[in-house]
Structure formats: structure tokens, C-alpha cells
Design a protein around this motif. Sequence first.
Motif, PDB file in Angstrom:
ATOM      1  N   LYS A 115      31.988  -5.531  86.030  1.00 38.61           N
ATOM      2  CA  LYS A 115      31.901  -5.248  84.415  1.00 38.61           C
ATOM      3  C   LYS A 115      33.041  -5.771  83.669  1.00 38.61           C
ATOM      4  N   HIS A 116      32.528  -6.454  82.514  1.00 41.82           N
ATOM      5  CA  HIS A 116      33.651  -7.081  81.722  1.00 41.82           C
ATOM      6  C   HIS A 116      34.138  -6.147  80.913  1.00 41.82           C
ATOM      7  N   ALA A 117      35.310  -6.574  80.360  1.00 40.36           N
ATOM      8  CA  ALA A 117      36.192  -5.793  79.199  1.00 40.36           C
ATOM      9  C   ALA A 117      35.199  -5.416  78.027  1.00 40.36           C
ATOM     10  N   GLY A 118      35.258  -4.325  77.312  1.00 38.11           N
ATOM     11  CA  GLY A 118      34.603  -4.157  76.167  1.00 38.11           C
ATOM     12  C   GLY A 118      33.058  -3.469  76.240  1.00 38.11           C
ATOM     13  N   ILE A 119      32.729  -3.545  77.480  1.00 35.64           N
ATOM     14  CA  ILE A 119      31.112  -3.052  77.557  1.00 35.64           C
ATOM     15  C   ILE A 119      31.280  -1.881  78.050  1.00 35.64           C
ATOM     16  N   VAL A 120      30.420  -0.900  77.527  1.00 37.87           N
ATOM     17  CA  VAL A 120      30.215   0.475  77.516  1.00 37.87           C
ATOM     18  C   VAL A 120      29.036   0.448  78.797  1.00 37.87           C
ATOM     19  N   VAL A 121      29.056   1.548  79.530  1.00 30.88           N
ATOM     20  CA  VAL A 121      28.395   1.662  80.671  1.00 30.88           C
ATOM     21  C   VAL A 121      26.718   2.098  80.286  1.00 30.88           C
ATOM     22  N   HIS A 122      26.639   3.233  79.487  1.00 22.90           N
ATOM     23  CA  HIS A 122      25.498   3.490  79.020  1.00 22.90           C
ATOM     24  C   HIS A 122      25.479   4.210  77.644  1.00 22.90           C
ATOM     25  N   PRO A 123      24.232   4.150  76.867  1.00 21.87           N
ATOM     26  CA  PRO A 123      24.264   4.465  75.524  1.00 21.87           C
ATOM     27  C   PRO A 123      24.855   6.117  75.499  1.00 21.87           C
ATOM     28  N   GLY A 130      23.617  -2.089  73.113  1.00 27.64           N
ATOM     29  CA  GLY A 130      24.689  -3.095  73.702  1.00 27.64           C
ATOM     30  C   GLY A 130      25.385  -2.706  74.947  1.00 27.64           C
ATOM     31  N   THR A 131      24.744  -1.741  75.758  1.00 26.34           N
ATOM     32  CA  THR A 131      25.431  -1.134  76.633  1.00 26.34           C
ATOM     33  C   THR A 131      25.216  -1.878  78.283  1.00 26.34           C
ATOM     34  N   LEU A 132      25.984  -1.799  79.160  1.00 25.96           N
ATOM     35  CA  LEU A 132      25.575  -2.206  80.521  1.00 25.96           C
ATOM     36  C   LEU A 132      24.236  -1.901  80.955  1.00 25.96           C
ATOM     37  N   HIS A 156      28.124   5.980  88.875  1.00 28.10           N
ATOM     38  CA  HIS A 156      29.504   6.312  88.383  1.00 28.10           C
ATOM     39  C   HIS A 156      29.869   5.322  87.302  1.00 28.10           C
ATOM     40  N   ARG A 157      30.985   5.525  86.557  1.00 27.08           N
ATOM     41  CA  ARG A 157      31.119   4.684  85.388  1.00 27.08           C
ATOM     42  C   ARG A 157      32.476   4.036  85.341  1.00 27.08           C
ATOM     43  N   LEU A 158      32.664   3.125  84.766  1.00 19.75           N
ATOM     44  CA  LEU A 158      34.169   2.683  84.227  1.00 19.75           C
ATOM     45  C   LEU A 158      34.244   2.725  82.639  1.00 19.75           C
ATOM     46  N   ASP A 159      35.321   3.034  82.243  1.00 21.91           N
ATOM     47  CA  ASP A 159      35.858   3.052  80.914  1.00 21.91           C
ATOM     48  C   ASP A 159      35.319   1.779  80.235  1.00 21.91           C
ATOM     49  N   ALA A 160      35.139   1.646  78.903  1.00 20.74           N
ATOM     50  CA  ALA A 160      34.878   0.303  78.103  1.00 20.74           C
ATOM     51  C   ALA A 160      35.818  -0.669  78.493  1.00 20.74           C
ATOM     52  N   PRO A 314      40.402 -10.306  86.039  1.00 26.39           N
ATOM     53  CA  PRO A 314      39.804 -11.334  84.875  1.00 26.39           C
ATOM     54  C   PRO A 314      40.960 -12.078  84.181  1.00 26.39           C
ATOM     55  N   GLN A 315      40.458 -12.964  83.417  1.00 24.10           N
ATOM     56  CA  GLN A 315      41.348 -13.915  82.747  1.00 24.10           C
ATOM     57  C   GLN A 315      42.601 -13.286  81.643  1.00 24.10           C
ATOM     58  N   ASP A 316      42.052 -12.245  80.991  1.00 25.68           N
ATOM     59  CA  ASP A 316      42.844 -11.680  80.157  1.00 25.68           C
ATOM     60  C   ASP A 316      44.088 -10.904  80.684  1.00 25.68           C
ATOM     61  N   PHE A 317      43.718 -10.126  81.935  1.00 26.13           N
ATOM     62  CA  PHE A 317      44.615  -9.447  82.789  1.00 26.13           C
ATOM     63  C   PHE A 317      45.609 -10.422  83.467  1.00 26.13           C
ATOM     64  N   SER A 318      45.059 -11.553  84.001  1.00 24.59           N
ATOM     65  CA  SER A 318      46.014 -12.373  84.421  1.00 24.59           C
ATOM     66  C   SER A 318      46.965 -13.048  83.363  1.00 24.59           C
ATOM     67  N   ALA A 319      46.647 -13.298  82.283  1.00 29.26           N
ATOM     68  CA  ALA A 319      47.631 -13.802  81.317  1.00 29.26           C
ATOM     69  C   ALA A 319      48.512 -12.961  80.890  1.00 29.26           C
ATOM     70  N   VAL A 320      48.288 -11.589  80.934  1.00 27.01           N
ATOM     71  CA  VAL A 320      49.172 -10.421  80.375  1.00 27.01           C
ATOM     72  C   VAL A 320      50.303 -10.628  81.814  1.00 27.01           C
ATOM     73  N   LEU A 321      49.773 -10.657  82.927  1.00 29.13           N
ATOM     74  CA  LEU A 321      50.522 -10.610  83.884  1.00 29.13           C
ATOM     75  C   LEU A 321      51.662 -11.625  84.153  1.00 29.13           C
ATOM     76  N   ALA A 322      51.071 -12.939  83.694  1.00 28.51           N
ATOM     77  CA  ALA A 322      51.866 -13.980  83.830  1.00 28.51           C
ATOM     78  C   ALA A 322      53.235 -13.991  82.995  1.00 28.51           C
ATOM     79  N   LYS A 323      53.043 -13.182  81.870  1.00 25.71           N
ATOM     80  CA  LYS A 323      54.245 -12.946  81.157  1.00 25.71           C
ATOM     81  C   LYS A 323      55.426 -12.220  81.827  1.00 25.71           C
ATOM     82  N   CYS A 324      55.040 -11.635  82.916  1.00 22.11           N
ATOM     83  CA  CYS A 324      56.036 -10.784  83.561  1.00 22.11           C
ATOM     84  C   CYS A 324      56.575 -11.556  84.813  1.00 22.11           C
TER      85      CYS A 324
END
Length: 329
Positions: A115-123, A130-132, A156-160, A314-324
Motif C-alpha cells: 500500500k502506498h502513502a495517502g491511500i485509505v483502505v476502504h470507503p 478513491g480507496t484501495l 486488516h488495515r493500514l492507516d492512510a 518507500p522513497q519518501d521514508f528513505s529520503a527522510v532517513l537519509a537526513k539522519c
Amino acid sequence: MSIESTIVSQDKFLGDESDSRIIDEHVPAALAGQRVDRIVSLVADIPRAAAAALIEAGAVILDGVAVKAGKLKATEGQHLKVELAMLPKKQLPLPEPNLAVEIVYEDADVLVINKHAGIVVHPGAGNPTGTLVNAILAKYPEIANVGDPFRPGVVHRLDAGTTGLMMMARTSRAYDSLVDALSRRAVTRQYLALVWGHMSAVSGVIDAPLGRDQRDPTKMAVLRDGKVARTTYEVRKAFNVPVDCSLIKCGLETGRTHQIRVHLATLGHSVVGDVVYGGARSVLSSPRPMLHATSLQFTHPALGKEMNFTVELPQDFSAVLAKCSQRTD
């Protein structure tokens, strides 16, 4: 008194079952001073527009009098009654072929999704499309008949804002088996989280019951009479640049709403980027909570063999982690 305490019938209304569902509640202190339409929306888990429609239909009664305007503010202890029979029938989720979804594994019984970021699992309230689930229905229409018709295939679900691995069922047999496995804690789910500060121990178990936050029903909190919730953690890396923070691996022994985020925030180590639970700070900006479901292990419901999956950050997580980094001088 919690806002769930005197709801009659099911916790979630489904199809024609909503005809017999009545909300009969006294306004708790947590919602005192709030608009009636917002209270109805929160308690019934419906969009604000649907709450307004109920008010217009005369289905919302406050201290024995039909509410005429949603902007009316309620006071603590007022008697609220909502007749959900007058709510328009919920529309079943529809397939949306224009939505992208990353399938990690599929067979006749199960799907494993990254699951990608910003995607809600179900309506749900505020997210009718626009959900998974809408995306999955376009690729696997048979899932419409599996499990809950308003969240078909979902076990089961993941937060958006959370990324990573989750599984869905393609058959009723698989659905029942996977739900049972989750209830028996026979599914292994591991996450990576970037959190503020340094943990006091390199590993541990957070055992703290969770329930609805009495001050804000849209959030979860540690409560003495909440549901059992256990999270394991292990520090993978500790950083001091640009600020003290840690990359930790978390495991779910239970699967409560917002469990990892609330447990870590309770310890004073909110997930970086988590605006809901105190994790958003300018010193290390993040587009979302840095929480990623990195591995998933379960027994296949039909084949009986162990299934193991992992995905990279994912790329956004890796980018934040690269600052540390860790400076030793």
C-alpha cells in the motif's frame, strides 16, 4: 461514559440492518460544546453531509425535541437519539479502474499488496471513493462477495499515512481463515518506524490497553479499561543529527487502531511526521508518519504453507532517513 456505550444493535450498520439501528446516548464531556451535526457524524461514523440529512429529516432528537439546525451546540448530559432508519442506504463500493495498486503476490485465494502513502483502505466517512477497495474491485470483481460488502476482502488495515504490506482475501474460505488467524495472533507483521528521541532500552514490549480518547473521539489513547494491545520493538539505529531520533522495528501482537503510533507516543517517542500524535516537528520535516509495514508472514488459507513477504522502504521514508546520521565527535 464513552460515546459507544449505549449504541443499540451493531457497531457498524450494514445495508438493511441499519433500519433497526438506533443511537441512544447522553452527550459526554468530551463532546460538550460541539455542533450536533459533528456529534452525530462521529457517533454514527457517517459523513457530516449524512448527519445533516438526518437532521433535516427530523431523525435527530435532543432532549426530546427534534434538532432543526446542525450548528446547534450540545451540552454535557443532554439526551441524544438518532434514528438511522431515515439515513439513505449506503452505496456499495464501486470499481475504479483508474486507481493504481501495487500487487506483490496473488493467487486464487489471497492478495498481498504494497500500500502506498495517502491511500485509505476502504470507503468510510469522508472517503466515499478513491480507496484501495475501489481499486481492487476493478481488478478482482469477485472480491465484492467476500466478507463485509462495504469493505470486501479486507481482513486488516493500514492507516492512510502508513505504507507497506497488507493482505486481502479473494474467497470466503480465505477470508474466514485469515480473520481467524489474526484473532489467534498467528499472523506476523513487522514495521519500521522512525521515532523522536532515543529509547531507554534497545528492545522491549509495550503492553498498554487502547480505546477511544475521551477528549477527542477521533483519536485513540491508552485507557485502563481499553482493549488489550501489545507492541514489541527493537532499536535498529540511533541518530543524533539533525536531532536525536531512532529507527526501530515494531511487531504487532495485537492489531488495534493506531496501535504502534499511540504506544510509541505514550512512551514519549512519537513517530516522526505524525501530526495526530505529536510527531510533526520542523527540525526533521516529513510528509507523513514514518511508519512502514515491511514484512508479513501467514499460513496460506488453502495450501497450508507458510507465506513470507518483505518490501523495501518507500522513497519518501528513505529520503527522510537519509537526513539522519550519528556523529561521534
